[in-house]
Design an enzyme around this catalytic site. Structure first.
Site, PDB file in Angstrom:
ATOM      1  N   ARG A  91      25.182 -31.876  27.761  1.00 45.82           N
ATOM      2  CA  ARG A  91      25.707 -30.900  26.647  1.00 45.82           C
ATOM      3  C   ARG A  91      25.775 -32.540  25.830  1.00 45.82           C
ATOM      4  O   ARG A  91      26.656 -32.564  25.678  1.00 45.82           O
ATOM      5  CB  ARG A  91      25.869 -29.781  25.973  1.00 45.82           C
ATOM      6  N   HIS A 109      30.392 -40.009  35.059  1.00 45.45           N
ATOM      7  CA  HIS A 109      29.154 -40.521  34.504  1.00 45.45           C
ATOM      8  C   HIS A 109      28.983 -41.482  35.861  1.00 45.45           C
ATOM      9  O   HIS A 109      29.291 -42.239  36.412  1.00 45.45           O
ATOM     10  CB  HIS A 109      28.973 -41.149  33.288  1.00 45.45           C
ATOM     11  N   ASP A 145      27.435 -41.313  27.003  1.00 46.31           N
ATOM     12  CA  ASP A 145      27.711 -41.662  27.685  1.00 46.31           C
ATOM     13  C   ASP A 145      28.760 -43.120  27.106  1.00 46.31           C
ATOM     14  O   ASP A 145      28.377 -44.369  28.067  1.00 46.31           O
ATOM     15  CB  ASP A 145      26.877 -42.176  28.609  1.00 46.31           C
TER      16      ASP A 145
HETATM   17  C1  GRF Z   1      28.003 -35.752  38.766  1.00 44.19           C
HETATM   18  O1  GRF Z   1      28.055 -37.015  39.509  1.00 44.19           O
HETATM   19  C2  GRF Z   1      29.042 -35.907  37.606  1.00 44.19           C
HETATM   20  O2  GRF Z   1      28.925 -37.554  37.001  1.00 44.19           O
HETATM   21  C3  GRF Z   1      27.933 -36.221  36.374  1.00 44.19           C
HETATM   22  O3  GRF Z   1      27.529 -34.843  37.048  1.00 44.19           O
HETATM   23  C4  GRF Z   1      27.607 -34.858  38.599  1.00 44.19           C
HETATM   24  C5  GRF Z   1      28.516 -32.467  38.241  1.00 44.19           C
HETATM   25  O4  GRF Z   1      28.069 -32.338  39.586  1.00 44.19           O
HETATM   26  N1  GRF Z   1      28.286 -36.111  34.892  1.00 44.19           N
HETATM   27  P1  GRF Z   1      29.529 -31.470  39.826  1.00 44.19           P
HETATM   28  O5  GRF Z   1      28.687 -30.222  38.975  1.00 44.19           O
HETATM   29  O6  GRF Z   1      30.476 -31.548  39.769  1.00 44.19           O
HETATM   30  O7  GRF Z   1      28.647 -31.267  41.091  1.00 44.19           O
END
Ligand code: GRF
Length: 196
Positions: A91, A109, A145
């Site tokens: 979100r 990210h 981002d």
């Molecule tokens: C990660 O790759 C993060 O960079 C992105 O969403 C993913 C989340 O993965 N924003 P997890 O839920 O921690 O396995």
């Protein structure tokens, strides 16, 4: 002095669990004091199983986005976090939320920002034909981002990579980086005031 971390998630929560494991192992002088999601998800189950307080804050429970954001802000603030980590929270955080935690609100990210912002960073990097992508930890500002970049690590793209295989390798790097980033940030943060 143990830092207090609130993690925002929407999915698997593997980065959140990397923080939990590092804290349990004494590799991070911090505790994940709550995990907050916008929806029921596997990460919330993992957190609850690990004995961490969890909350679901669905936008649909509020009359509009600003009401939801204010409620989310207040719930997160109630845990008195030294750091708020957005790790796969799907979100957009509203300005009031960002302003409340600016400087101790970080996002993870899965690309080398400013390349490939948005919800499909891994797919977009594959589609663009780049040979290297990676992951970024940055302070969150009012743009999506976006914000001061704190840490980045590259990840090579293999010719036979799928979105899933590449994302798994990126996550393996993230699991190390998110712990390092929190350690570094907590070192320079003033603790949450404990006075009345
Ligand atoms: C990660 O790759 C993060 O960079 C992105 O969403 C993913 C989340 O993965 N924003 P997890 O839920 O921690 O396995």
């Amino acid at each position: 002095m143990s830092g207090r971390i609130v993690v925002l998630i929407s999915g698997t929560g593997s980065n959140m669990m990397a923080l939990v494991r590092a804290a349990d192992a004494g590799e991070l002088a911090a505790r994940v004091v709550a995990v907050v999601s916008d929806r029921p998800c596997p990460g919330l189950v993992a957190a609850a199983t690990a004995g961490i307080p969890t909350e679901v804050a669905p936008p649909g429970a509020h009359s509009d986005r600003s009401q939801w954001s204010a409620a989310l802000r207040d719930r997160v603030a109630s845990y008195r976090p030294d750091l708020v980590v957005s790790a796969g929270f799907m979100r957009i955080l509203a300005p009031d939320f960002v302003d409340a935690f600016y400087g101790r609100l970080v996002n993870l990210h899965p690309s080398l920002l400013p390349s490939f912002p948005g919800a499909h960073a891994v797919r977009d990097a594959l589609g663009a034909g780049v040979k290297v992508t990676g992951t970024t930890v940055h302070l969150v500002d009012r743009e999506v981002d976006h914000g001061p970049i704190l840490f980045q690590e590259p990840v090579r793209i293999h010719p036979d990579d799928s979105e899933a295989s590449l994302h798994e390798r990126i996550k393996a790097v993230e699991h190390v980086l998110v712990v390092e980033a929190c350690r570094a940030l907590l070192d320079v943060r003033e603790p949450w005031p404990t006075g009345a």
